[in-house]
Scaffold this motif. Structure first.
Motif, PDB file in Angstrom:
ATOM      1  N   TYR A  14      -3.897   3.982  -0.173  1.00 57.63           N
ATOM      2  CA  TYR A  14      -4.170   3.544  -1.544  1.00 57.63           C
ATOM      3  C   TYR A  14      -3.527   2.186  -1.764  1.00 57.63           C
ATOM      4  O   TYR A  14      -2.609   1.805  -1.044  1.00 57.63           O
ATOM      5  CB  TYR A  14      -3.572   4.524  -2.556  1.00 57.63           C
ATOM      6  N   GLU A  15      -3.930   1.489  -2.796  1.00 56.72           N
ATOM      7  CA  GLU A  15      -3.326   0.173  -3.059  1.00 56.72           C
ATOM      8  C   GLU A  15      -1.899   0.282  -3.586  1.00 56.72           C
ATOM      9  O   GLU A  15      -1.115  -0.656  -3.425  1.00 56.72           O
ATOM     10  CB  GLU A  15      -4.193  -0.655  -3.999  1.00 56.72           C
ATOM     11  N   SER A  16      -1.532   1.441  -4.178  1.00 56.14           N
ATOM     12  CA  SER A  16      -0.183   1.629  -4.719  1.00 56.14           C
ATOM     13  C   SER A  16       0.046   3.109  -5.016  1.00 56.14           C
ATOM     14  O   SER A  16      -0.896   3.904  -5.005  1.00 56.14           O
ATOM     15  CB  SER A  16      -0.015   0.829  -6.021  1.00 56.14           C
ATOM     16  N   ARG A  17       1.274   3.456  -5.325  1.00 51.35           N
ATOM     17  CA  ARG A  17       1.574   4.842  -5.717  1.00 51.35           C
ATOM     18  C   ARG A  17       0.865   5.187  -7.027  1.00 51.35           C
ATOM     19  O   ARG A  17       0.318   6.283  -7.183  1.00 51.35           O
ATOM     20  CB  ARG A  17       3.088   5.018  -5.872  1.00 51.35           C
ATOM     21  N   ALA A  18       0.849   4.262  -7.965  1.00 50.58           N
ATOM     22  CA  ALA A  18       0.167   4.510  -9.241  1.00 50.58           C
ATOM     23  C   ALA A  18      -1.322   4.757  -9.015  1.00 50.58           C
ATOM     24  O   ALA A  18      -1.909   5.670  -9.610  1.00 50.58           O
ATOM     25  CB  ALA A  18       0.381   3.330 -10.194  1.00 50.58           C
ATOM     26  N   LYS A  19      -1.929   3.968  -8.132  1.00 50.00           N
ATOM     27  CA  LYS A  19      -3.353   4.155  -7.832  1.00 50.00           C
ATOM     28  C   LYS A  19      -3.571   5.482  -7.125  1.00 50.00           C
ATOM     29  O   LYS A  19      -4.536   6.182  -7.378  1.00 50.00           O
ATOM     30  CB  LYS A  19      -3.872   2.989  -6.981  1.00 50.00           C
ATOM     31  N   ARG A  20      -2.658   5.873  -6.240  1.00 48.28           N
ATOM     32  CA  ARG A  20      -2.753   7.170  -5.578  1.00 48.28           C
ATOM     33  C   ARG A  20      -2.750   8.311  -6.582  1.00 48.28           C
ATOM     34  O   ARG A  20      -3.554   9.223  -6.514  1.00 48.28           O
ATOM     35  CB  ARG A  20      -1.611   7.319  -4.589  1.00 48.28           C
ATOM     36  N   ALA A  41       0.821  -1.214   0.000  1.00 49.65           N
ATOM     37  CA  ALA A  41       0.000   0.000   0.000  1.00 49.65           C
ATOM     38  C   ALA A  41       0.857   1.268   0.000  1.00 49.65           C
ATOM     39  O   ALA A  41       2.051   1.239   0.310  1.00 49.65           O
ATOM     40  CB  ALA A  41      -0.921  -0.014   1.205  1.00 49.65           C
ATOM     41  N   TYR A  42       0.199   2.379  -0.334  1.00 51.97           N
ATOM     42  CA  TYR A  42       0.841   3.689  -0.369  1.00 51.97           C
ATOM     43  C   TYR A  42      -0.012   4.634   0.472  1.00 51.97           C
ATOM     44  O   TYR A  42      -1.249   4.533   0.477  1.00 51.97           O
ATOM     45  CB  TYR A  42       0.929   4.191  -1.811  1.00 51.97           C
ATOM     46  N   VAL A  43       0.625   5.561   1.192  1.00 56.52           N
ATOM     47  CA  VAL A  43      -0.080   6.443   2.110  1.00 56.52           C
ATOM     48  C   VAL A  43       0.293   7.897   1.852  1.00 56.52           C
ATOM     49  O   VAL A  43       1.473   8.220   1.710  1.00 56.52           O
ATOM     50  CB  VAL A  43       0.266   6.085   3.580  1.00 56.52           C
ATOM     51  N   GLU A  72       5.671   5.166   1.056  1.00 56.50           N
ATOM     52  CA  GLU A  72       5.537   3.764   0.689  1.00 56.50           C
ATOM     53  C   GLU A  72       5.491   2.945   1.976  1.00 56.50           C
ATOM     54  O   GLU A  72       6.392   3.051   2.829  1.00 56.50           O
ATOM     55  CB  GLU A  72       6.720   3.328  -0.164  1.00 56.50           C
ATOM     56  N   MET A  73       4.457   2.169   2.152  1.00 57.04           N
ATOM     57  CA  MET A  73       4.323   1.359   3.356  1.00 57.04           C
ATOM     58  C   MET A  73       5.281   0.176   3.291  1.00 57.04           C
ATOM     59  O   MET A  73       5.414  -0.455   2.243  1.00 57.04           O
ATOM     60  CB  MET A  73       2.873   0.869   3.479  1.00 57.04           C
ATOM     61  N   PHE A  74       5.971  -0.102   4.388  1.00 53.87           N
ATOM     62  CA  PHE A  74       6.854  -1.271   4.382  1.00 53.87           C
ATOM     63  C   PHE A  74       6.494  -2.277   5.476  1.00 53.87           C
ATOM     64  O   PHE A  74       7.011  -3.385   5.468  1.00 53.87           O
ATOM     65  CB  PHE A  74       8.341  -0.880   4.445  1.00 53.87           C
ATOM     66  N   ILE A  75       5.603  -1.909   6.398  1.00 57.37           N
ATOM     67  CA  ILE A  75       5.022  -2.865   7.347  1.00 57.37           C
ATOM     68  C   ILE A  75       3.527  -2.612   7.375  1.00 57.37           C
ATOM     69  O   ILE A  75       3.093  -1.461   7.502  1.00 57.37           O
ATOM     70  CB  ILE A  75       5.615  -2.721   8.760  1.00 57.37           C
ATOM     71  N   ASP A  76       2.759  -3.659   7.267  1.00 56.20           N
ATOM     72  CA  ASP A  76       1.297  -3.568   7.294  1.00 56.20           C
ATOM     73  C   ASP A  76       0.764  -4.808   7.990  1.00 56.20           C
ATOM     74  O   ASP A  76       0.632  -5.849   7.364  1.00 56.20           O
ATOM     75  CB  ASP A  76       0.745  -3.436   5.880  1.00 56.20           C
ATOM     76  N   ARG A  77       0.482  -4.702   9.269  1.00 50.70           N
ATOM     77  CA  ARG A  77       0.020  -5.868  10.035  1.00 50.70           C
ATOM     78  C   ARG A  77      -1.389  -5.673  10.519  1.00 50.70           C
ATOM     79  O   ARG A  77      -1.819  -4.663  10.869  1.00 50.70           O
ATOM     80  CB  ARG A  77       0.910  -6.101  11.253  1.00 50.70           C
TER      81      ARG A  77
END
Length: 119
Positions: A73-79, A2-4, A114-119
């Motif tokens: 967002y699901e990704s940077r491109a989607k953002r 994901a992207y934030v 860019e998210m690098f941990i998502d729990r």
């Protein structure tokens, strides 16, 4: 992963209800255009620091509080795709002018992460 997008801004307490209306509309628009999450938070336990802090980051003035917000967002491109649609959405046209905001946009800061941990 994901992207934030993250945002921090100073909000005059007297304009809290106006801001909540804007935030609710923004949440609706971003989600309709594909954002996975839209969150807005108001400061509850943020104190000025010695070197840095949330209040210092926005040069907080008397009668103001801090807002922390993020959109997932699901990704940077989607953002990029979602934000392009949001910026063209007529429901938010008034936000594109500094006069249309209930806060001082010059003291707001934001960025994409860019998210690098998502729990």
């Amino acid at each position: 992963m994901a992207y934030v997008d993250g945002f921090v801004l100073p909000l005059p307490r007297a304009k809290l209800e106006q801001y909540k209306e804007l935030a609710n509309l923004s949440a609706t628009v971003w989600r309709e255009h594909g954002a996975l999450e839209y969150r807005e938070c108001i400061a509850d336990d943020v104190k000025p620091g010695k070197l840095t802090s949330f209040p210092q980051s926005v040069n907080l003035e008397d009668g103001e509080t801090v807002v922390l917000a993020w959109i997932v967002y699901e990704s940077r491109a989607k953002r990029d795709e979602v934000n392009d649609k949001v910026m063209k959405d007529p429901r938010l046209a008034h936000m594109m002018s500094p006069d249309g905001l209930p806060f001082d946009g010059k003291r707001m800061f934001w960025g994409g992460f860019e998210m690098f941990i998502d729990r």
